[in-house]
Design an enzyme around this catalytic site. Structure first.
Site, PDB file in Angstrom:
ATOM      1  N   CYS A  10     -10.044  40.226  46.467  1.00  0.00           N
ATOM      2  CA  CYS A  10      -9.353  41.367  45.863  1.00  0.00           C
ATOM      3  C   CYS A  10     -10.289  42.492  45.762  1.00  0.00           C
ATOM      4  CB  CYS A  10      -9.183  40.819  44.329  1.00  0.00           C
ATOM      5  SG  CYS A  10     -10.536  40.513  43.568  1.00  0.00           S
TER       6      CYS A  10
ATOM      7  N   HIS B 227     -14.542  55.078  39.311  1.00  0.00           N
ATOM      8  CA  HIS B 227     -13.317  54.843  38.872  1.00  0.00           C
ATOM      9  C   HIS B 227     -12.441  56.015  39.453  1.00  0.00           C
ATOM     10  CE1 HIS B 227     -14.710  51.531  36.313  1.00  0.00           C
ATOM     11  NE2 HIS B 227     -13.732  50.994  36.994  1.00  0.00           N
TER      12      HIS B 227
ATOM     13  N   GLU C 109     -17.999  36.915  42.613  1.00  0.00           N
ATOM     14  CA  GLU C 109     -18.708  38.056  42.946  1.00  0.00           C
ATOM     15  C   GLU C 109     -20.172  38.433  42.387  1.00  0.00           C
ATOM     16  OE1 GLU C 109     -16.376  40.937  40.422  1.00  0.00           O
ATOM     17  OE2 GLU C 109     -16.205  39.778  38.751  1.00  0.00           O
TER      18      GLU C 109
ATOM     19  N   ASP D 230     -18.525  43.767  43.699  1.00  0.00           N
ATOM     20  CA  ASP D 230     -19.645  43.464  42.829  1.00  0.00           C
ATOM     21  C   ASP D 230     -20.599  42.513  43.768  1.00  0.00           C
ATOM     22  OD1 ASP D 230     -19.840  44.723  40.427  1.00  0.00           O
ATOM     23  OD2 ASP D 230     -17.933  43.565  39.792  1.00  0.00           O
TER      24      ASP D 230
HETATM   25  C1  PEP Z   1     -14.959  43.503  42.725  1.00  0.00           C
HETATM   26  O1  PEP Z   1     -16.079  43.466  42.179  1.00  0.00           O
HETATM   27  O2  PEP Z   1     -14.874  43.434  44.066  1.00  0.00           O
HETATM   28  C2  PEP Z   1     -13.687  43.696  41.847  1.00  0.00           C
HETATM   29  C3  PEP Z   1     -12.607  43.497  42.287  1.00  0.00           C
HETATM   30  O3  PEP Z   1     -13.925  43.993  40.707  1.00  0.00           O
HETATM   31  P1  PEP Z   1     -14.140  45.533  40.113  1.00  0.00           P
HETATM   32  O4  PEP Z   1     -14.242  46.446  41.302  1.00  0.00           O
HETATM   33  O5  PEP Z   1     -13.145  45.917  39.028  1.00  0.00           O
HETATM   34  O6  PEP Z   1     -15.568  45.356  39.265  1.00  0.00           O
HETATM   35 MG    MG Z   2     -15.913  43.286  40.025  1.00  0.00          MG
END
Ligand code: PEP
Ligand code: MG
Length: 556
Positions: free
Chosen positions: A517, A189, A446, A470
């Site tokens: 995304c 994060h 994912e 993911d």
């Molecule tokens: C991902 O896994 O690519 C995603 C966009 O979700 P996060 O990074 O919040 O797990």
């Molecule tokens: Mg994710």
């Protein structure tokens, strides 16, 4: 010149003066005292000052980064005022005759150890917060100021052996140009935060930095992963000119977008965002990823056509009490209002794995990334899920809201999630609460399972959004949080790219749209391949949209 090669986790290039953020406890010697009354008084004064600092930091963070980030500092304040923590420090002064600094360091060490032994991963993680709080008290006891004063008014590159989100937020604002961390991972994060702040960041695993780098000039290259301390004049010149041309580009973009006057800026914000198409006219929708209302503002400023991924869990992180339906509705409605007719895709709660929220008690799992995460957690906590879905549906009357379910593996999960959505809508109807009757419903792809059966899943939803962070982790069996195996976490791996292509193909065959995304969506070296595969939407950090738009417009 001393150089390191690290992992670039947030793009851009910057040169500035190093501010080394040392952990204050690491330089804390055992000091004894004769005057225990004086040390107790010093401790109380420092605690009061620390509380005032945390209140100020909370306000600053609320303005700059939103509620979920700001809440970190409320938790720190609660820890600071914890009566057990205070009595532990006091006893160490009065009975063991330790100086205030030593007492704080030792009490924090004991607390962190107890938390680590608690058996709960979430509680153990709070040890880092106790250390943060102790660092603050010790720094005040040593008479140091909180601002990055060591480098005066210069623009800083923050260097630390582990940069946490809270450390980043402490320095965010005009002064912070880049980050160099001795520990971390590309999808942590802190890295996501750096990208949303639009500053370059590099992680150099295995290197221990110390205060000798303080005040040196440093170049952070968030493209190649290079970090250069005391660079030679030639290198510096090259970077300065790269910085200058990117600043010129940014300002040209800014002035054409925002025009020069406030009046025109307002106009720009209500005008539709620019369309992005290839030379042959293939339109690609450019959305932005967001986790807070401030991110939504940034997305609109950068010409995003909507929010393609709203990480709704950010409203739960760093809180000890669950947000109410009214609070969630207010946040979603405020974002929907800012977006006007632009799309607003709210991803339902993705708590678990590396994201733990104090307000949602969780068991200590041996493999959290393979455990109770996202929908699994929501299904196990029906009230929690229903509250969020009701807020999403209520925001649907304010704007162009869509809902997206994360971490899907099977068809039955979609059925179950949609059942919750239907029940929430029925309840709202019975209660006469205004809400959207029909809401666009999508899923994140994912997991390899979802990609492989995406032909089956496509029949059930309105869109797919591929979470490549993911998808990479689960396809390559590599923990995205584990810095020691970062070299294996390769989103360019052919298996990941083929799963993306397969998903896009199935989406096309079933007449639904498919976007990306995850962080890979912003990788312009793959844009052409993605578009050829049938990807029609890309959602990335607001700061990445300019480069993506430019790339798409240059494609045949
Ligand atoms: C991902 O896994 O690519 C995603 C966009 O979700 P996060 O990074 O919040 O797990
Ligand atoms: Mg994710």
């Amino acid at each position: 010149m001393k150089e390191y090669k690290g992992i670039p986790v947030s793009t851009g290039i910057a040169a500035g003066t190093v501010f080394f953020a040392a952990a204050e406890r690491s330089v804390c010697r055992t000091e004894k005292t004769e005057d225990t009354k004086k040390e107790t008084r010093r401790l109380i004064t420092a605690l009061n000052k620390a509380a005032a600092e945390l209140t100020e930091l909370y306000r600053k963070t609320l303005r700059e980064a939103g509620t979920s980030a700001a809440d970190i500092f409320l938790i720190h304040k609660m820890m600071l005022q914890d009566s057990d923590f205070y009595s532990r420090m006091r006893t160490l002064i009065t009975e063991d005759r330790l100086s205030a600094e030593t007492a704080v360091g030792k009490a924090a060490e004991e607390f962190s150890r107890e938390l680590a032994e608690s058996g709960s991963e979430y509680i153990a993680e709070r040890g880092a917060d106790v250390s943060d709080v102790a660092d603050r008290i010790i720094r005040i006891l040593r008479g140091k100021t909180t601002a990055p004063a060591p480098v005066g008014t210069e623009k800083i590159i923050l260097v630390a052996n582990e940069i946490t989100p809270s450390l980043t937020l402490m320095f965010s604002g005009l002064q912070l140009l880049g980050l160099v961390s001795g520990k971390g991972s590309a999808t942590s994060h802190t890295a996501i935060l750096a990208r949303s702040l639009g500053i370059p960041a590099v992680i150099v695993n295995g290197v221990t930095f110390d205060s000798s780098v303080n005040g040196q000039t440093c170049i952070v290259d968030g493209v190649s992963g290079g970090v250069y301390f005391s660079p030679d004049s030639q290198k510096l010149k090259a970077v300065r000119s790269a910085e200058k041309s990117s600043a010129e580009k940014a300002s040209a973009e800014k002035s054409s977008a925002e025009k020069s006057s406030e009046k025109e800026r307002e106009l720009f914000e209500i005008l539709p965002p620019p369309e992005t198409a290839t030379q042959s006219g293939k339109k690609i929708t450019l959305y932005a990823n967001a986790g807070s209302l401030e991110d939504v503002d940034a997305a609109v400023r950068c010409g995003a056509e909507g929010i393609g991924l709203f990480r709704s869990e950010f409203s739960y992180l760093g809180r000890t009490v669950l947000p109410t339906e009214a609070e969630l509705t207010a946040v979603y409605q405020a974002a929907a209002k800012k977006l006007g007719t632009r799309k607003f895709i709210i991803r339902t709660l993705d708590i678990g794995a590396d994201k733990k929220a104090a307000c949602i008690p969780m068991q200590n799992e041996p493999n959290p990334a393979l455990g109770i995460r996202a929908l699994r957690l929501c299904f196990a906590n029906p009230q929690l899920f229903t509250t969020q879905l009701r807020a999403v549906l209520r925001a649907g009357v304010t704007g162009n809201v869509a809902v997206m379910f994360p971490m899907i593996c099977s068809l039955s999960e979609i059925h179950r999630a949609k059942q919750f959505l239907k029940a929430a809508a029925a309840d709202l109807k019975n209660e006469n609460v205004p809400h959207a009757e029909r809401i666009e419903t999508g899923i994140m792809i994912e997991t390899p399972a979802a990609a492989v059966i995406s032909d089956v899943l496509a029949a059930e939803v309105d869109f797919f959004s591929i979470g490549t962070n993911d998808l990479t982790q689960y396809t390559l069996a590599v923990d995205r949080q584990n810095a020691d195996i970062a070299e294996y976490c390769d989103p360019h791996h052919e298996s990941v790219l083929r799963l993306i292509e397969l998903t896009a193909k199935h989406a096309r065959e079933h007449g639904i749209w498919c976007g990306i995304c995850g962080e890979l969506g912003a990788d312009t070296s793959l844009t052409e391949r993605f578009i050829k595969a049938g990807i029609s939407e890309l959602s990335a950090a607001p700061s990445a949209l300019h480069a993506l738009r430019k790339k798409i417009r240059s494609l045949p």
